[in-house]
Design an enzyme around this catalytic site. Structure first.
Site, short mmCIF file in Angstrom:
data_model
loop_
_atom_site.label_atom_id
_atom_site.label_comp_id
_atom_site.label_asym_id
_atom_site.label_seq_id
_atom_site.Cartn_x
_atom_site.Cartn_y
_atom_site.Cartn_z
CB SER A 7 -18.57 25.22 14.79
OG SER A 7 -18.48 26.18 13.75
CG HIS A 30 -19.02 21.88 11.64
ND1 HIS A 30 -19.70 20.92 10.95
CD2 HIS A 30 -19.59 23.06 11.30
CE1 HIS A 30 -20.65 21.48 10.22
NE2 HIS A 30 -20.60 22.79 10.40
CG ASP A 32 -19.67 26.54 9.61
OD1 ASP A 32 -20.38 25.63 9.13
OD2 ASP A 32 -19.70 26.87 10.81
CG MET A 34 -20.23 30.59 5.68
SD MET A 34 -20.93 31.64 6.96
CE MET A 34 -20.88 30.53 8.38
CG HIS A 63 -22.06 23.30 6.85
ND1 HIS A 63 -22.77 23.88 7.89
CD2 HIS A 63 -22.92 23.24 5.80
CE1 HIS A 63 -24.00 24.16 7.45
NE2 HIS A 63 -24.10 23.78 6.20
CG MET A 65 -23.42 26.99 4.97
SD MET A 65 -23.62 27.85 6.54
CE MET A 65 -22.12 27.32 7.37
CG MET A 134 -28.59 24.26 8.35
SD MET A 134 -26.95 24.31 9.13
CE MET A 134 -26.94 25.95 9.86
CG PHE A 140 -24.14 35.67 10.70
CD1 PHE A 140 -23.01 36.48 10.65
CD2 PHE A 140 -25.11 35.84 9.73
CE1 PHE A 140 -22.85 37.43 9.65
CE2 PHE A 140 -24.97 36.78 8.73
CZ PHE A 140 -23.83 37.59 8.69
CG ASP A 172 -24.19 23.77 12.25
OD1 ASP A 172 -23.98 24.46 13.26
OD2 ASP A 172 -23.61 23.93 11.17
N GLY A 174 -26.95 26.68 17.57
CA GLY A 174 -27.48 26.85 18.90
C GLY A 174 -27.38 25.63 19.79
CB SER A 195 -20.65 30.17 21.29
OG SER A 195 -21.99 29.79 21.08
#
Length: 227
Positions: A7, A30, A32, A34, A63, A65, A134, A140, A172, A174, A195
């Site tokens: 990501s 990936h 994101d 937003m 993705h 959002m 999710m 975040f 997606d 953690g 991360s």
């Protein structure tokens, strides 16, 4: 085969082209999007997606959002997305939107927030190429993985098998070396890692190691996956 989609939400936004090259062994990148309405964060739009698609050979996994994905999703395909995920909670006409995404040449995917059950959407599954569960609240990066999502992943895999579908099941939020095996065992086969990849000293090596972990857990679980 397990797919690892780093990501870029966890990448250095000032160096996106370099950050994309740092994970060239990944399956997808990936991205994101937003809008500060559907989720309380603002990231990037179609112009940045278009620039990124020209800077990397890795296909883009978008993705969205955002509110009103029915209106905005097509422009992201035109900007270079190979897969577009919209949220079930935001789409006015999810079947029509999924068919439009496919008609424009991209893979159609639908995402579910943690509190959204899969069961009401069982009949929609044949219209999709991927379903995203999710495993954190969207908005975040860097959040802790929600273990309570594992039964939902398992139920979704069972529904996919029940209907004999060849769709992907993405997770997606953690996803890391500490959580990816549980996700794979439960039935996920596409993993978004932020991360855990971009926070590593060697992002490309992190991708390889995560993939190996996921494939080992999948083999042990025995439910199998094919891409």
């Amino acid at each position: 085969m397990a797919l690892i989609n780093p990501s870029i939400l966890s990448a250095d936004f000032a160096r996106l082209a370099e950050e994309a090259k740092a994970v060239e062994g990944a399956d997808w990148l990936h991205v994101d999007v937003m809008d500060n309405h559907f989720v309380p964060n603002l990231t990037l739009g179609a112009p940045v997606v278009e620039a990124l698609s020209k800077a990397t050979d890795t296909p883009l996994d978008l993705h969205l959002m955002i509110e009103d994905p029915d209106r905005w999703a097509p422009q992201y395909i035109e900007a270079g997305a190979g897969s577009v995920t919209f949220h079930a909670e935001a789409a006015a006409a999810p079947v029509r939107l999924a068919r439009e995404i496919r008609a424009k040449g991209a893979r159609a995917s639908m995402a579910l927030k943690p509190a959204t059950p899969i069961e009401p959407y069982e009949d929609l599954l044949p219209e999709l190429d991927m379903l995203l569960i999710m495993t954190v609240e969207p908005g975040f990066g860097g959040q802790a993985f929600l273990d309570i999502m594992l039964p939902k992943i398992r139920r979704t895999r069972e529904l996919i098998s029940k209907h004999g579908l060849e769709m992907w099941l993405q997770v997606d939020g953690g996803v890391s070396a500490a959580t990816i095996e549980r996700c794979a065992e439960a039935g996920a086969d596409v993993f978004v890692a932020g991360s855990a990849v971009y926070g590593a000293d060697d992002p490309a090596k992190a991708v390889r190691e995560l993939r190996a972990q996921a494939e080992s857990a999948t083999a042990a679980a025995g439910w199998g996956c094919a891409h």
